[in-house]
Design a protein around this motif. Structure first.
Motif, short mmCIF file in Angstrom:
data_model
loop_
_atom_site.label_atom_id
_atom_site.label_comp_id
_atom_site.label_asym_id
_atom_site.label_seq_id
_atom_site.Cartn_x
_atom_site.Cartn_y
_atom_site.Cartn_z
N TYR A 51 16.30 0.37 -2.40
CA TYR A 51 15.73 1.16 -3.49
C TYR A 51 15.57 0.28 -4.73
N ASN A 52 14.45 0.45 -5.38
CA ASN A 52 14.16 -0.26 -6.63
C ASN A 52 14.18 0.77 -7.76
N TRP A 53 15.37 0.99 -8.32
CA TRP A 53 15.55 2.05 -9.31
C TRP A 53 15.04 1.58 -10.67
N ARG A 54 14.21 2.38 -11.28
CA ARG A 54 13.66 2.11 -12.61
C ARG A 54 13.82 3.34 -13.48
N LYS A 55 13.93 3.12 -14.77
CA LYS A 55 14.11 4.24 -15.69
C LYS A 55 12.76 4.70 -16.22
N ARG A 56 12.14 5.58 -15.48
CA ARG A 56 10.92 6.23 -15.93
C ARG A 56 10.83 7.59 -15.26
N ASP A 57 9.97 8.41 -15.81
CA ASP A 57 9.87 9.78 -15.31
C ASP A 57 9.00 9.83 -14.05
#
Length: 443
Positions: A100-106
């Motif tokens: 998983y490539n977790w990013r902080k966006r909606d």
């Protein structure tokens, strides 16, 4: 292919021991031994070997010389291997191993158009609505199996369908018009007698049918199914419930309890529930509370699609209900709501590929190492705090409410943020406003 040889038992033993080519070319052997010539003779040539350790070396001569046939199947036919699976077998879904490539966006919401069905309401009487679910097929099955069971007990009752309908009606009435003992409905006392019940079916006739009611043939039960005696009824009702299911966008999958205090291997005790003792059912229902599908829980042998066994019991239940919804033919853009027992990232990925939307609470150890604040750190933040990450169109949001709640979804984003009213245990006040996202609003 198969071959046969007419030999004596002694010759057959010699062939099996010494002829390697014969043994290697065959998979299965069947030996047919015919009675010896001295089978009816008073005098035998019994061998003097040990009685407790009988082998081919100490059998009597008359038995060794008896005619016999050796039937063997050759290995010209290829043995069935693991790759040669039956055509009707479905390959089990394997648990996904993903990076998983977790990013902080909606979450970027996809445009979903739900098409409600508009139709003219049909005027039906209460008995007509009831007959949609408890159809004639149900009462015919009850009548046939009850008469079969009575016949095996040598009781000639000849139960009619009309009597079975009266019995079911009496059971429905007894659910809301309760007395200490069911026999009181037929008493002459005015404070206990129910004229509707007494005129429908006599007391002794009701007792006879009720004590012998069956929905399955006891001689043809599936021993692996703990609900085999009621399985035919469950199948028919589930089919009828799904057939007349209202067309709704939002569906919920959860457990339900049927109260029961008797003895049965599937009876459950769940602490903290309104109904603590009884049978647990996996239930799929619409947002209006209509049960469209259910399956009784019976441990590891719970009847779900074996194709989903690798994903766990919770995922198997949700995917089995998704399969049922797909058969309705209204498209697959339903929105399923589930709790943390069911929710896992492999399940969310599988539902996403099938076109289903899903939102549910999720446990921290199932979040695919999502780099959110830990529960311990989130509790130090002010109430209303939330943190979120997204990967592959799946968002996980952790929110500080009365406790720390983590929600996973492929259909609902964080924005817009607005205010919500909550009770403050610390301030002992109601209607305290806190910021909240779309995820927490669902909760």
């Amino acid at each position: 292919m198969s071959s046969r040889r007419s030999l004596t038992l002694h010759e057959i033993a010699t062939v099996l021991e010494e002829d390697d080519d014969f043994s290697n070319q065959r998979q299965d052997f069947d030996i047919f031994l015919l009675p010896p010539d001295t089978a009816n003779d008073y005098q035998t040539d019994e061998d003097s070997g040990e009685e407790d350790n009988v082998s081919i070396n100490n059998l009597p001569g008359s038995l060794l010389r008896a005619p016999a046939e050796l039937a063997a199947s050759t290995s010209m036919e290829k043995p069935e291997t693991e790759d040669q699976t039956p055509p009707e077998f479905q390959e089990p879904l394997k648990k996904r191993v993903m990076n998983y490539n977790w990013r902080k966006r909606d979450l970027q919401l996809r445009p979903i158009v739900w098409k409600p069905l508009y139709h003219t309401p049909i005027e039906r009487s209460p008995i007509e609505w009831f007959s949609l679910l408890f159809s004639e097929e149900v009462f015919e099955m009850l009548t046939i199996e009850t008469n079969r069971y009575l016949a095996r007990k040598l009781l000639s009752a000849d139960v009619k369908i009309e009597e079975m309908k009266c019995l079911v009606g009496i059971l429905l009435v007894s659910g809301y018009c309760q007395v200490s003992r069911r026999r009181m409905y037929w008493e002459n006392a005015s404070d206990s007698r129910n004229s509707l019940i007494a005129s429908a079916l006599s007391r002794d006739r009701f007792t006879l049918i009720y004590s012998n009611i069956h929905v399955a043939d006891n001689l043809n039960l599936d021993t692996s199914d703990k609900f085999a005696k009621v399985r035919p009824l469950l199948k028919v009702l589930t089919m009828r419930f799904l057939e007349h299911c209202p067309h709704k966008e939002n569906h919920s999958v959860d457990e339900a309890m049927v109260p029961y205090f008797g003895h049965h291997g599937c009876k459950q005790f769940i602490r903290g529930k309104p109904i603590r003792y009884g049978y647990k059912l996996w239930v799929g229902a619409t947002s209006g509370g209509y049960i469209a599908w259910f399956e009784p829980y019976q441990g590891a042998s719970t009847f779900t699609n074996a194709q989903y066994s690798q994903l766990g019991l919770g995922a198997s239940v949700v995917l089995s209900y998704a399969d049922q919804l797909a058969t309705l033919g209204y498209g697959k853009n339903y929105h399923l709501f589930i709790d943390k027992f069911f929710t896992g990232l492999p399940l969310v990925h599988e539902l996403t590929e099938r076109g289903f939307r899903v939102t549910g609470t999720i446990r921290e150890n199932r979040s695919g190492k999502c780099p959110l604040l830990s529960n311990k750190e989130a509790k130090t933040k002010e109430r209303g705090f939330y943190d979120y990450r997204i990967s592959d169109d799946i968002i996980i949001c952790k929110w500080h409410d009365n406790s720390i709640v983590s929600v996973c979804s492929n259909a609902v984003g964080v924005d817009p943020v607005h205010k919500t009213e909550r009770y403050s245990q610390q301030l002992k006040k109601e209607n305290i406003c806190f910021s909240t996202s779309s995820h927490s609003t669902i909760q």
